[in-house]
Design a protein around this motif. Structure first.
Motif, PDB file in Angstrom:
ATOM      1  N   PRO A  96      -8.636 -69.184   3.896  1.00 47.47           N
ATOM      2  CA  PRO A  96      -8.101 -68.679   5.182  1.00 47.47           C
ATOM      3  C   PRO A  96      -6.897 -69.504   5.647  1.00 47.47           C
ATOM      4  CG  PRO A  96     -10.489 -68.953   5.285  1.00 47.47           C
ATOM      5  CD  PRO A  96     -10.053 -69.570   3.995  1.00 47.47           C
TER       6      PRO A  96
ATOM      7  N   LYS B  29      -3.813 -68.276   3.859  1.00 48.27           N
ATOM      8  CA  LYS B  29      -3.369 -66.988   4.412  1.00 48.27           C
ATOM      9  C   LYS B  29      -2.652 -67.209   5.752  1.00 48.27           C
ATOM     10  CE  LYS B  29      -4.276 -62.291   4.863  1.00 48.27           C
ATOM     11  NZ  LYS B  29      -4.411 -61.223   3.926  1.00 48.27           N
ATOM     12  N   SER B  30      -3.245 -68.023   6.629  1.00 54.19           N
ATOM     13  CA  SER B  30      -2.613 -68.228   7.946  1.00 54.19           C
ATOM     14  C   SER B  30      -1.299 -68.990   7.805  1.00 54.19           C
ATOM     15  CB  SER B  30      -3.562 -68.930   8.926  1.00 54.19           C
ATOM     16  OG  SER B  30      -3.832 -70.219   8.490  1.00 54.19           O
TER      17      SER B  30
ATOM     18  N   ILE C  35       1.265 -66.425   6.742  1.00 47.42           N
ATOM     19  CA  ILE C  35       1.605 -65.553   7.892  1.00 47.42           C
ATOM     20  C   ILE C  35       2.615 -66.285   8.789  1.00 47.42           C
ATOM     21  CG2 ILE C  35       0.672 -64.534  10.027  1.00 47.42           C
ATOM     22  CD1 ILE C  35      -1.888 -63.885   8.374  1.00 47.42           C
TER      23      ILE C  35
END
Lengths: 264, 242
Positions: free
Chosen positions: B170, B173-174, B177
């Motif tokens: 995670p 992914k963040s 982003i």
């Protein structure tokens, strides 16, 4: 009589104070071995000055500064491990010192006072030198605090982010050499390196900020110098050794109060 | 714009990079991929001035890169940063390092600098750790501190060397982003990564390097043929679901 004692107290306080100011930076930059080596390298400088009948302190200072910069340059340019370069220079300088001293035939050299230090031997002009040195140390560390902080953290990244690494490192090395040479008479070749390490490792056990650790280190050194001088007065023991032993006792005590980093 | 012209580099007669020609245009989100030992980190270190040029030239905005770097900064997240875990520094102090170039030697950080550092820490999601000692932070938290330092100067360029190291899925992914948002806001980004799935999702430009530049094409074009050309037979594509 009293002037003589005040002079000796001042010598003990000023030399311990100056070395302690540099102590956290020397420890963090992991150049404490350099401090020890430079004090031994100074022996060759002293021998050279005696042989050529030159000004002892100035000759030793120039000699040690040149060697300190040479070690730094060799380590960076030729990628020699700094510890190896230092060991080479330390051994060669000691050998050179011994040969130079033996060339000065018929000269009785008070080696012991240089090896272990003797605050009673410090002259008034050397007190002035110690005062100027302490002021220079304070100015250098205060002015270049930010640069010294990042240089000690990681020299390569510091350079990348715009710290004038070469300039600050050169001044650092020159001042480190000056600290060792000028405090040598009071602190001694053998004991000067202990005074470059012990105040910092004690301070780092107590505080977790570089600026606080520099202040704490200086305070510890002043305390040890005062106590060390008092002990030598009452018990007729060598002052330099007393100071180092007291600094070690403070280090042991600091282990009981060691602060831990905040956990995330 | 970063331009690399006829760049070659060798270490002890081993060729690390050979005749690299590459242009990274403004606003690009480029990914640099290649097997271990392909010269990816070397290429980045040459761009950033950590290593001296041997053959070829690098220009940033038309100026020789070392000249440009004297006056400007590039945000940089290294793969590994050597430091003493007991070094008495807080996360805030490390982020402030990214602003040193803006100050004269001898001058101190002001509250405006601290505000900017706090904004960068907020951006990377660790504002609450600003006053924590480095030694108390986890690998992922440290990575975010170093990313905040790379972002704080608000440089036009951001170069990252395997930013996903030390981050959980995670977290990766963040991070991407956030990088995509920064890219949309105008930052030119070059990142080394091994995670082809995430690169194909977020990057706009792919640079395949294995000593020589094999191809540089849009990230959507990642396919088995290109991967084979870059990595050889040792790699196959696996779909990963974050």
């Amino acid at each position: 009589m009293y002037n003589f004692i005040y002079q000796a107290i001042l010598a003990a306080l000023l030399s311990s104070f100056s070395l302690a100011l540099f102590s956290p930076l020397v420890t963090l930059r992991q150049v404490s071995y350099m401090g020890e080596a430079l004090s031994h390298i100074a022996f060759a400088g002293i021998a050279l000055a005696l042989l050529l009948e030159l000004n002892l302190q100035l000759t030793t200072l120039i000699f040690v500064v040149i060697v300190a910069l040479a070690i730094s340059w060799l380590s960076q340019k030729h990628k020699l491990q700094e510890a190896n370069t230092i060991t080479i220079f330390l051994s060669v300088s000691m050998a050179l010192g011994i040969i130079l001293i033996s060339l000065k035939k018929g000269y009785s050299f008070d080696l012991e006072s240089y090896l272990f230090g003797n605050v009673l031997m410090v002259s008034p002009s050397e007190i002035y030198q110690l005062i100027v040195l302490a002021l220079l140390d304070i100015f250098f560390i205060s002015f270049f605090y930010k640069e010294l902080f990042y240089l000690s953290y990681n020299a390569e990244m510091a350079k990348f982010y715009g710290v004038p690494v070469k300039l600050v490192n050169t001044i650092f090395m020159i001042l480190l050499a000056a600290n060792i040479v000028i405090t040598l008479r009071a602190a001694g070749i053998i004991l000067v390196s202990a005074q470059l390490i012990l105040p910092a490792v004690t301070a780092f056990n107590l505080v977790k900020r570089l600026d606080y650790s520099i202040l704490c280190s200086a305070f510890i050194a002043i305390l040890a110098a005062s106590g060390g001088f008092a002990l030598s007065w009452w018990l007729d023991l060598p002052t330099g050794a007393n100071i180092v032993l007291l600094e070690f006792v403070f280090y042991l005590i600091s282990l009981l109060f060691m602060t831990r980093p905040k956990t995330a | 714009m970063i331009e690399i012209c006829s760049l070659s580099y060798n270490i002890n007669r081993n060729i690390i990079l050979e005749d690299i020609n590459l242009t990274l245009t403004d606003g690009e989100f480029a990914a640099l991929i290649g097997p271990n030992g392909a010269g990816k980190s070397t290429l980045i270190k040459l761009i950033l001035g950590f290593l001296p040029l041997q053959t070829g030239a690098i220009y940033i905005e038309g100026i020789p890169h070392l000249e440009w770097l004297k006056e400007h900064s590039i945000g940089y997240l290294p793969q590994h940063e050597e430091f003493n875990r007991n070094f008495p520094a807080t996360a805030m102090e490390i982020v402030l390092m990214g602003l040193v170039r803006e100050l004269h030697p001898g001058s101190r950080f002001k509250s405006i600098h601290r505000q900017r550092a706090m904004q960068a820490l907020t951006l990377t999601g660790i504002a609450h750790l600003a006053n924590h000692q480095l030694g108390s932070l986890s690998g992922g938290e440290l990575q975010r501190v170093f990313l905040a330092r790379a972002l704080v100067s608000d440089s036009k360029y951001l170069i990252l060397d395997e930013p996903e190291a030390s981050l959980d899925q995670p977290g990766v992914k963040s991070l991407f982003i956030l990088l995509k948002d920064l890219n949309k806001a105008g930052k030119t980004i070059l990142t080394i990564s091994h995670d082809l799935n995430i690169l194909s999702e977020y990057c706009s430009f792919l640079i395949c390097l294995n000593r020589r530049l094999h191809c540089h094409t849009s990230a959507e074009l990642v396919n088995a043929e290109i991967i084979h050309k870059t990595f050889g037979d040792t790699v196959r594509l696996i779909e990963k679901d974050y």
